[in-house]
Enzyme design. Structure first.
Site, PDB file in Angstrom:
ATOM      1  N   ASP A 154       0.864  -1.167   0.000  1.00 43.84           N
ATOM      2  CA  ASP A 154       0.000   0.000   0.000  1.00 43.84           C
ATOM      3  C   ASP A 154       0.909   1.228   0.000  1.00 43.84           C
ATOM      4  O   ASP A 154       2.138   1.106  -0.160  1.00 43.84           O
ATOM      5  CB  ASP A 154      -0.967  -0.032   1.186  1.00 43.84           C
ATOM      6  CG  ASP A 154      -0.287   0.146   2.547  1.00 43.84           C
ATOM      7  OD1 ASP A 154       0.963   0.244   2.620  1.00 43.84           O
ATOM      8  OD2 ASP A 154      -1.015   0.181   3.547  1.00 43.84           O
ATOM      9  N   CYS A 163       3.195  -3.123   4.069  1.00 41.63           N
ATOM     10  CA  CYS A 163       2.290  -2.028   4.410  1.00 41.63           C
ATOM     11  C   CYS A 163       2.959  -1.257   5.541  1.00 41.63           C
ATOM     12  O   CYS A 163       4.137  -1.488   5.822  1.00 41.63           O
ATOM     13  CB  CYS A 163       0.884  -2.524   4.768  1.00 41.63           C
ATOM     14  SG  CYS A 163       0.743  -3.553   6.239  1.00 41.63           S
ATOM     15  N   GLY A 164       2.263  -0.358   6.174  1.00 40.71           N
ATOM     16  CA  GLY A 164       2.896   0.458   7.202  1.00 40.71           C
ATOM     17  C   GLY A 164       3.573  -0.356   8.286  1.00 40.71           C
ATOM     18  O   GLY A 164       4.743  -0.154   8.601  1.00 40.71           O
ATOM     19  N   THR A 165       2.839  -1.301   8.868  1.00 38.52           N
ATOM     20  CA  THR A 165       3.398  -2.144   9.935  1.00 38.52           C
ATOM     21  C   THR A 165       3.590  -3.590   9.505  1.00 38.52           C
ATOM     22  O   THR A 165       4.312  -4.331  10.165  1.00 38.52           O
ATOM     23  CB  THR A 165       2.474  -2.167  11.166  1.00 38.52           C
ATOM     24  OG1 THR A 165       1.214  -2.735  10.786  1.00 38.52           O
ATOM     25  CG2 THR A 165       2.287  -0.768  11.741  1.00 38.52           C
ATOM     26  N   HIS A 204      11.619 -22.880   9.530  1.00 40.31           N
ATOM     27  CA  HIS A 204      10.680 -23.678  10.317  1.00 40.31           C
ATOM     28  C   HIS A 204       9.272 -23.717   9.734  1.00 40.31           C
ATOM     29  O   HIS A 204       8.557 -24.694   9.928  1.00 40.31           O
ATOM     30  CB  HIS A 204      10.606 -23.157  11.744  1.00 40.31           C
ATOM     31  CG  HIS A 204      11.824 -23.465  12.542  1.00 40.31           C
ATOM     32  ND1 HIS A 204      11.877 -23.309  13.894  1.00 40.31           N
ATOM     33  CD2 HIS A 204      13.059 -23.912  12.178  1.00 40.31           C
ATOM     34  CE1 HIS A 204      13.074 -23.651  14.344  1.00 40.31           C
ATOM     35  NE2 HIS A 204      13.811 -24.010  13.310  1.00 40.31           N
ATOM     36  N   HIS A 213       9.319 -30.151  11.353  1.00 38.89           N
ATOM     37  CA  HIS A 213       8.489 -29.000  11.003  1.00 38.89           C
ATOM     38  C   HIS A 213       7.392 -29.358  10.006  1.00 38.89           C
ATOM     39  O   HIS A 213       6.337 -28.730   9.997  1.00 38.89           O
ATOM     40  CB  HIS A 213       9.360 -27.862  10.457  1.00 38.89           C
ATOM     41  CG  HIS A 213      10.463 -27.500  11.386  1.00 38.89           C
ATOM     42  ND1 HIS A 213      10.248 -26.871  12.597  1.00 38.89           N
ATOM     43  CD2 HIS A 213      11.797 -27.711  11.308  1.00 38.89           C
ATOM     44  CE1 HIS A 213      11.395 -26.702  13.215  1.00 38.89           C
ATOM     45  NE2 HIS A 213      12.362 -27.204  12.453  1.00 38.89           N
TER      46      HIS A 213
END
Length: 148
Positions: A7, A64-66, A97, A132
């Protein structure tokens, strides 16, 4: 093929990651956004996750931002293991993993150098399989049960 999406909050970092992939000679496709106008992150998370889920792309990178929003969106798709990473260790473990097929980063929380190191680690790390794989099989089974 690696597909990229962001974004407006992840645009600059996505562009830097695209440069890294091109420097490494890796085929990639940028699914947008392509300018700084405010957009809705789900539109781009869907575009990337759908391509990886359907198998027309091997891997994806979302920004995106975070990274939180893109992670939520991408993990709605069958077969997607989108991992939000904030450091090199997390990026490495996401692949080793969890065999993460989408790496998610926060454009407003990472600097370019750290993000480049994280993408490099994720790309260069092999999936360890072994113990795993049983865990990933359980996730796949859960997806089937929830779909049915």
């Amino acid at each position: 093929m690696i597909v990229l999406g962001s974004d407006h909050g992840g645009l600059e970092l996505k562009n830097e990651i695209k440069k890294l992939l091109e420097e490494r000679g890796l085929p990639c496709e940028d699914l947008g956004t392509h300018n700084g106008d405010s957009v809705d992150y789900p539109d781009f998370g869907v575009a990337v996750a759908r391509r990886v889920s359907e198998g027309s792309a091997e891997k994806g990178i979302l920004v995106c931002g975070t990274g939180i929003g893109m992670s939520i969106v991408a993990n709605k798709f069958p077969g997607i293991r989108a991992a939000l990473a904030t450091d090199v260790f997390m990026a490495t473990m996401a692949k080793e993993h969890n065999n993460a097929n989408i790496l998610v980063l926060g454009g407003r929380v990472l600097d370019t150098q750290k993000a480049r190191e994280m993408v490099t680690a994720w790309l260069d790390t092999a999936y360890a399989a072994g113990r795993h794989q049983n865990r990933l099989d359980k996730i796949t089974q859960l997806e089937r049960e929830l779909k049915g």
